[in-house]
Design a protein around this motif. Sequence first.
Motif, PDB file in Angstrom:
ATOM      1  N   GLN A   1       0.827  -1.205   0.000  1.00 22.14           N
ATOM      2  CA  GLN A   1       0.000   0.000   0.000  1.00 22.14           C
ATOM      3  C   GLN A   1       0.861   1.255   0.000  1.00 22.14           C
ATOM      4  O   GLN A   1       0.591   2.215  -0.730  1.00 22.14           O
ATOM      5  CB  GLN A   1      -0.933   0.007   1.215  1.00 22.14           C
ATOM      6  CG  GLN A   1      -2.036  -1.023   1.156  1.00 22.14           C
ATOM      7  CD  GLN A   1      -2.830  -1.086   2.451  1.00 22.14           C
ATOM      8  OE1 GLN A   1      -2.680  -0.245   3.329  1.00 22.14           O
ATOM      9  NE2 GLN A   1      -3.691  -2.085   2.575  1.00 22.14           N
ATOM     10  N   LEU A   2       1.893   1.248   0.822  1.00 23.86           N
ATOM     11  CA  LEU A   2       2.804   2.387   0.893  1.00 23.86           C
ATOM     12  C   LEU A   2       3.509   2.598  -0.446  1.00 23.86           C
ATOM     13  O   LEU A   2       3.614   3.726  -0.934  1.00 23.86           O
ATOM     14  CB  LEU A   2       3.830   2.178   2.007  1.00 23.86           C
ATOM     15  CG  LEU A   2       4.885   3.261   2.165  1.00 23.86           C
ATOM     16  CD1 LEU A   2       4.239   4.591   2.512  1.00 23.86           C
ATOM     17  CD2 LEU A   2       5.890   2.866   3.237  1.00 23.86           C
ATOM     18  N   ALA A   3       3.969   1.524  -1.053  1.00 20.04           N
ATOM     19  CA  ALA A   3       4.645   1.616  -2.351  1.00 20.04           C
ATOM     20  C   ALA A   3       3.693   2.161  -3.410  1.00 20.04           C
ATOM     21  O   ALA A   3       4.068   3.033  -4.205  1.00 20.04           O
ATOM     22  CB  ALA A   3       5.196   0.252  -2.761  1.00 20.04           C
ATOM     23  N   ASN A   4       2.459   1.674  -3.440  1.00 17.17           N
ATOM     24  CA  ASN A   4       1.479   2.146  -4.418  1.00 17.17           C
ATOM     25  C   ASN A   4       1.171   3.623  -4.236  1.00 17.17           C
ATOM     26  O   ASN A   4       1.076   4.371  -5.212  1.00 17.17           O
ATOM     27  CB  ASN A   4       0.193   1.317  -4.339  1.00 17.17           C
ATOM     28  CG  ASN A   4       0.367  -0.073  -4.897  1.00 17.17           C
ATOM     29  OD1 ASN A   4       1.252  -0.325  -5.704  1.00 17.17           O
ATOM     30  ND2 ASN A   4      -0.465  -0.998  -4.457  1.00 17.17           N
ATOM     31  N   THR A   5       1.021   4.044  -2.992  1.00 12.94           N
ATOM     32  CA  THR A   5       0.770   5.458  -2.709  1.00 12.94           C
ATOM     33  C   THR A   5       1.950   6.311  -3.145  1.00 12.94           C
ATOM     34  O   THR A   5       1.781   7.363  -3.766  1.00 12.94           O
ATOM     35  CB  THR A   5       0.498   5.666  -1.204  1.00 12.94           C
ATOM     36  OG1 THR A   5      -0.645   4.885  -0.826  1.00 12.94           O
ATOM     37  CG2 THR A   5       0.233   7.115  -0.879  1.00 12.94           C
ATOM     38  N   THR A   6       3.147   5.852  -2.847  1.00 13.78           N
ATOM     39  CA  THR A   6       4.355   6.587  -3.228  1.00 13.78           C
ATOM     40  C   THR A   6       4.461   6.689  -4.742  1.00 13.78           C
ATOM     41  O   THR A   6       4.764   7.754  -5.287  1.00 13.78           O
ATOM     42  CB  THR A   6       5.601   5.893  -2.644  1.00 13.78           C
ATOM     43  OG1 THR A   6       5.478   5.836  -1.220  1.00 13.78           O
ATOM     44  CG2 THR A   6       6.865   6.641  -2.997  1.00 13.78           C
ATOM     45  N   ILE A   7       4.187   5.602  -5.441  1.00  9.94           N
ATOM     46  CA  ILE A   7       4.246   5.604  -6.904  1.00  9.94           C
ATOM     47  C   ILE A   7       3.218   6.574  -7.479  1.00  9.94           C
ATOM     48  O   ILE A   7       3.521   7.354  -8.387  1.00  9.94           O
ATOM     49  CB  ILE A   7       4.048   4.182  -7.462  1.00  9.94           C
ATOM     50  CG1 ILE A   7       5.280   3.329  -7.148  1.00  9.94           C
ATOM     51  CG2 ILE A   7       3.757   4.202  -8.962  1.00  9.94           C
ATOM     52  CD1 ILE A   7       5.094   1.853  -7.403  1.00  9.94           C
ATOM     53  N   ARG A   8       1.993   6.538  -6.947  1.00 11.19           N
ATOM     54  CA  ARG A   8       0.958   7.466  -7.419  1.00 11.19           C
ATOM     55  C   ARG A   8       1.383   8.916  -7.208  1.00 11.19           C
ATOM     56  O   ARG A   8       1.211   9.761  -8.097  1.00 11.19           O
ATOM     57  CB  ARG A   8      -0.377   7.199  -6.727  1.00 11.19           C
ATOM     58  CG  ARG A   8      -1.257   6.254  -7.514  1.00 11.19           C
ATOM     59  CD  ARG A   8      -2.648   6.106  -6.930  1.00 11.19           C
ATOM     60  NE  ARG A   8      -2.680   4.809  -6.262  1.00 11.19           N
ATOM     61  CZ  ARG A   8      -2.798   4.616  -4.955  1.00 11.19           C
ATOM     62  NH1 ARG A   8      -2.943   5.623  -4.143  1.00 11.19           N
ATOM     63  NH2 ARG A   8      -2.791   3.411  -4.451  1.00 11.19           N
ATOM     64  N   ASN A   9       1.949   9.201  -6.036  1.00 11.77           N
ATOM     65  CA  ASN A   9       2.405  10.567  -5.749  1.00 11.77           C
ATOM     66  C   ASN A   9       3.515  10.985  -6.711  1.00 11.77           C
ATOM     67  O   ASN A   9       3.534  12.127  -7.189  1.00 11.77           O
ATOM     68  CB  ASN A   9       2.879  10.689  -4.302  1.00 11.77           C
ATOM     69  CG  ASN A   9       1.747  10.622  -3.306  1.00 11.77           C
ATOM     70  OD1 ASN A   9       0.587  10.853  -3.646  1.00 11.77           O
ATOM     71  ND2 ASN A   9       2.061  10.301  -2.070  1.00 11.77           N
ATOM     72  N   LEU A  10       4.432  10.084  -6.988  1.00 16.96           N
ATOM     73  CA  LEU A  10       5.519  10.388  -7.923  1.00 16.96           C
ATOM     74  C   LEU A  10       4.986  10.603  -9.339  1.00 16.96           C
ATOM     75  O   LEU A  10       5.447  11.494 -10.062  1.00 16.96           O
ATOM     76  CB  LEU A  10       6.576   9.291  -7.894  1.00 16.96           C
ATOM     77  CG  LEU A  10       7.421   9.215  -6.624  1.00 16.96           C
ATOM     78  CD1 LEU A  10       8.292   7.965  -6.632  1.00 16.96           C
ATOM     79  CD2 LEU A  10       8.281  10.461  -6.469  1.00 16.96           C
ATOM     80  N   GLU A  11       4.025   9.778  -9.749  1.00 15.27           N
ATOM     81  CA  GLU A  11       3.422   9.953 -11.075  1.00 15.27           C
ATOM     82  C   GLU A  11       2.743  11.313 -11.184  1.00 15.27           C
ATOM     83  O   GLU A  11       2.877  12.003 -12.205  1.00 15.27           O
ATOM     84  CB  GLU A  11       2.424   8.832 -11.357  1.00 15.27           C
ATOM     85  CG  GLU A  11       3.058   7.492 -11.629  1.00 15.27           C
ATOM     86  CD  GLU A  11       2.059   6.351 -11.729  1.00 15.27           C
ATOM     87  OE1 GLU A  11       2.432   5.308 -12.286  1.00 15.27           O
ATOM     88  OE2 GLU A  11       0.916   6.486 -11.240  1.00 15.27           O
ATOM     89  N   ASP A  12       2.017  11.699 -10.133  1.00 10.14           N
ATOM     90  CA  ASP A  12       1.370  13.016 -10.121  1.00 10.14           C
ATOM     91  C   ASP A  12       2.401  14.132 -10.220  1.00 10.14           C
ATOM     92  O   ASP A  12       2.221  15.096 -10.961  1.00 10.14           O
ATOM     93  CB  ASP A  12       0.527  13.198  -8.855  1.00 10.14           C
ATOM     94  CG  ASP A  12      -0.716  12.338  -8.835  1.00 10.14           C
ATOM     95  OD1 ASP A  12      -1.105  11.799  -9.900  1.00 10.14           O
ATOM     96  OD2 ASP A  12      -1.303  12.188  -7.742  1.00 10.14           O
TER      97      ASP A  12
END
Length: 73
Positions: free
Chosen positions: A34-45
Amino acid sequence: MENKIKDFGKIIVDAPKPTETKDVLKNHLSLLEQLANTTIRNLEDRINYLEIENQYLKQKIQELEAKQNEIRN
């Protein structure tokens, strides 16, 4: 020496069962995912925002260069 044997026995008795350990590991992995997915989404944004900003700045540079050329001529 006798105390060490008692301590070792206590460790074995208090140790989590393999199924409990497996469940704990699954929970930890789930939280990490979950943390990795959130971090990836934030980086993509952030990348998307920077790409838009970059495009805007390139456009501004072209406008300023055009104005500079008008002034020179």
